[in-house]
Design an enzyme around this catalytic site. Structure first.
Site, PDB file in Angstrom:
ATOM      1  N   LYS A 175     -29.520  20.410-112.651  1.00 37.15           N
ATOM      2  CA  LYS A 175     -29.551  20.417-113.924  1.00 37.15           C
ATOM      3  C   LYS A 175     -30.418  21.663-114.748  1.00 37.15           C
ATOM      4  O   LYS A 175     -30.741  20.662-115.922  1.00 37.15           O
ATOM      5  CB  LYS A 175     -29.814  18.577-113.967  1.00 37.15           C
ATOM      6  CG  LYS A 175     -28.675  17.288-113.134  1.00 37.15           C
ATOM      7  CD  LYS A 175     -29.272  16.391-113.421  1.00 37.15           C
ATOM      8  CE  LYS A 175     -28.883  15.906-112.586  1.00 37.15           C
ATOM      9  NZ  LYS A 175     -29.596  14.840-112.783  1.00 37.15           N
ATOM     10  N   ARG A 178     -38.007  27.559 -98.950  1.00 35.15           N
ATOM     11  CA  ARG A 178     -36.907  28.664 -98.826  1.00 35.15           C
ATOM     12  C   ARG A 178     -37.015  28.979-100.606  1.00 35.15           C
ATOM     13  O   ARG A 178     -36.199  28.279-100.834  1.00 35.15           O
ATOM     14  CB  ARG A 178     -36.176  28.795 -98.095  1.00 35.15           C
ATOM     15  CG  ARG A 178     -35.137  30.002 -98.529  1.00 35.15           C
ATOM     16  CD  ARG A 178     -34.052  30.083 -97.081  1.00 35.15           C
ATOM     17  NE  ARG A 178     -34.747  30.559 -95.483  1.00 35.15           N
ATOM     18  CZ  ARG A 178     -34.261  31.027 -94.420  1.00 35.15           C
ATOM     19  NH1 ARG A 178     -32.706  30.914 -94.848  1.00 35.15           N
ATOM     20  NH2 ARG A 178     -34.689  31.374 -93.260  1.00 35.15           N
ATOM     21  N   ARG A 231     -31.440  27.571 -88.522  1.00 36.64           N
ATOM     22  CA  ARG A 231     -32.520  28.095 -87.978  1.00 36.64           C
ATOM     23  C   ARG A 231     -33.811  27.142 -88.940  1.00 36.64           C
ATOM     24  O   ARG A 231     -34.540  25.983 -87.914  1.00 36.64           O
ATOM     25  CB  ARG A 231     -32.170  29.476 -87.372  1.00 36.64           C
ATOM     26  CG  ARG A 231     -31.668  29.368 -86.854  1.00 36.64           C
ATOM     27  CD  ARG A 231     -31.348  31.003 -86.222  1.00 36.64           C
ATOM     28  NE  ARG A 231     -30.626  31.568 -87.752  1.00 36.64           N
ATOM     29  CZ  ARG A 231     -29.170  31.300 -87.219  1.00 36.64           C
ATOM     30  NH1 ARG A 231     -28.748  31.368 -86.450  1.00 36.64           N
ATOM     31  NH2 ARG A 231     -28.076  31.802 -89.022  1.00 36.64           N
ATOM     32  N   THR A 232     -34.229  27.861 -89.299  1.00 35.30           N
ATOM     33  CA  THR A 232     -35.257  27.495 -90.297  1.00 35.30           C
ATOM     34  C   THR A 232     -35.696  26.056 -90.718  1.00 35.30           C
ATOM     35  O   THR A 232     -36.722  25.577 -90.590  1.00 35.30           O
ATOM     36  CB  THR A 232     -35.697  28.565 -91.161  1.00 35.30           C
ATOM     37  OG1 THR A 232     -35.115  29.562 -91.236  1.00 35.30           O
ATOM     38  CG2 THR A 232     -36.832  28.455 -91.581  1.00 35.30           C
ATOM     39  N   HIS A 245     -40.457  36.351 -94.485  1.00 33.61           N
ATOM     40  CA  HIS A 245     -40.338  35.417 -93.768  1.00 33.61           C
ATOM     41  C   HIS A 245     -41.557  35.615 -92.391  1.00 33.61           C
ATOM     42  O   HIS A 245     -41.107  35.469 -91.344  1.00 33.61           O
ATOM     43  CB  HIS A 245     -38.851  35.545 -92.651  1.00 33.61           C
ATOM     44  CG  HIS A 245     -38.356  34.414 -92.493  1.00 33.61           C
ATOM     45  ND1 HIS A 245     -38.884  33.243 -92.356  1.00 33.61           N
ATOM     46  CD2 HIS A 245     -36.570  33.658 -91.892  1.00 33.61           C
ATOM     47  CE1 HIS A 245     -38.479  32.285 -91.986  1.00 33.61           C
ATOM     48  NE2 HIS A 245     -36.549  33.088 -91.671  1.00 33.61           N
TER      49      HIS A 245
END
Ligand code: CP
Length: 311
Positions: A83, A105, A55-56, A133
């Site tokens: 890496k 995020r 969703r985000t 959030h």
């Protein structure tokens, strides 16, 4: 407004109302056949996702594109992070590409705060660990306001795995700023130790809270973050803290059911409740686009919105 949106606590009441009012204006263009505004033309928004999201991530991309920004989507999977490249070096690489805003995020609480010290553009927290959030809280407040009107004095009950929930913390902070009365309901094992300092009440009795609530927000049980047994069995959790048809029948007629997604259907929420007319779960996803458009527009100082919406 501050330059970054890291925490719901960054928002004054006036800031939060400005975002919600701007989202109301922007929602008007969602019903048009052409949903795009030129307001962020020439600006670059980087979506930096080190943790999974549906969703985000999609809604930030849609929000930036609807405002005509250039969008760079970065996913840690398949990048040089595998890496061993650090967050700082990744950020500086994106900075060199001219990011005006970085949406991040990350599984580590505090990562957006660190990033804000390394880049010139605005940083927007799209969920950091178990911390916050804030744009989820904004879209939730926007959804509540559309269904119920102003939030002052509204009673919001947030139920479930508060311990691992960045959504719960941001909602408590934002909703208290907006004048709502918030109560957390959870087993004692799924409450943070410092919850007494949060601007909300705590209860262990979901059935007692239901008739008093204007909003019942169910939280996902975050099994992927659990490293111990926080409740005896899933069945026992559902019996004490799950929202099923019988419990919904105890809510008043206008009360709504929310869930930020993704859901564990049949555990914290019954499928028939999630799909019922009281549920705002699909609306929350749609409102996520307009609310995130408002955040990007205000942080990046877009062109006059009124004129563009009237065109
Ligand atoms: N509500 C929410 O943050 O959902 P995603 O993890 O799918 O972005």
């Amino acid at each position: 407004m501050k330059r970054h949106l890291i925490s719901a606590a960054d928002l004054s009441r006036d800031d939060a109302l400005l975002i919600l009012d701007t989202a109301d204006e922007l929602a008007k263009i969602s019903d048009r056949s052409i949903k795009k505004l030129p307001t962020l033309r020439g600006r670059t928004v980087v979506n930096l996702f080190f943790e999974d999201s549906t969703r985000t991530r999609i809604s930030f991309e849609a929000a930036a594109k609807r405002l005509s920004a250039d969008v760079i989507n970065f996913s840690a999977k398949g990048s040089s992070v595998s890496k061993g490249e650090s967050l700082k070096d990744t950020a500086l690489t994106l900075e060199a590409m001219g990011a005006d805003a970085v949406v991040i995020r990350h599984s580590a609480s505090g990562a957006p705060h660190r990033l804000a010290g390394w880049v010139r553009g605005s940083v927007v927290n799209a969920g950091d660990g178990t911390h916050e959030h804030p744009t989820q809280a904004l879209l939730d407040a926007f959804t509540m306001r559309r269904r119920l009107g102003p939030l002052d004095g509204r009673r919001v009950t947030i139920v479930g795995d508060v311990l691992h929930s960045r959504v719960a913390r941001s909602n408590v902070l934002l909703l208290s700023t907006l004048g709502a009365e918030v109560t957390l309901v959870a087993p004692p094992t799924l409450l943070p130790v410092n919850v007494g300092s949060w601007p909300c009440e705590v209860s262990y009795d979901l059935d007692a809270m239901l008739p008093k609530s204007d909003v019942v927000m169910m939280l996902r049980v975050q099994r992927e973050r659990m490293n111990a047994a926080f409740f005896p069995t899933e069945r026992e959790y559902s019996r004490r803290y799950g929202l099923d048809r019988d419990r919904v029948a105890r809510m008043h007629d206008d009360a709504i059911v929310m869930h930020p997604g993704p859901m564990n259907r049949g555990m914290e929420i019954a499928a028939e409740v999630a799909d019922s007319p009281r549920s705002t779960i699909v609306e929350q996803v749609a409102n996520g686009v307009t609310t995130r458009m408002a955040v990007l527009y205000l942080l990046l100082g877009g062109a006059d919105l009124g004129g563009e919406i009237r065109q």
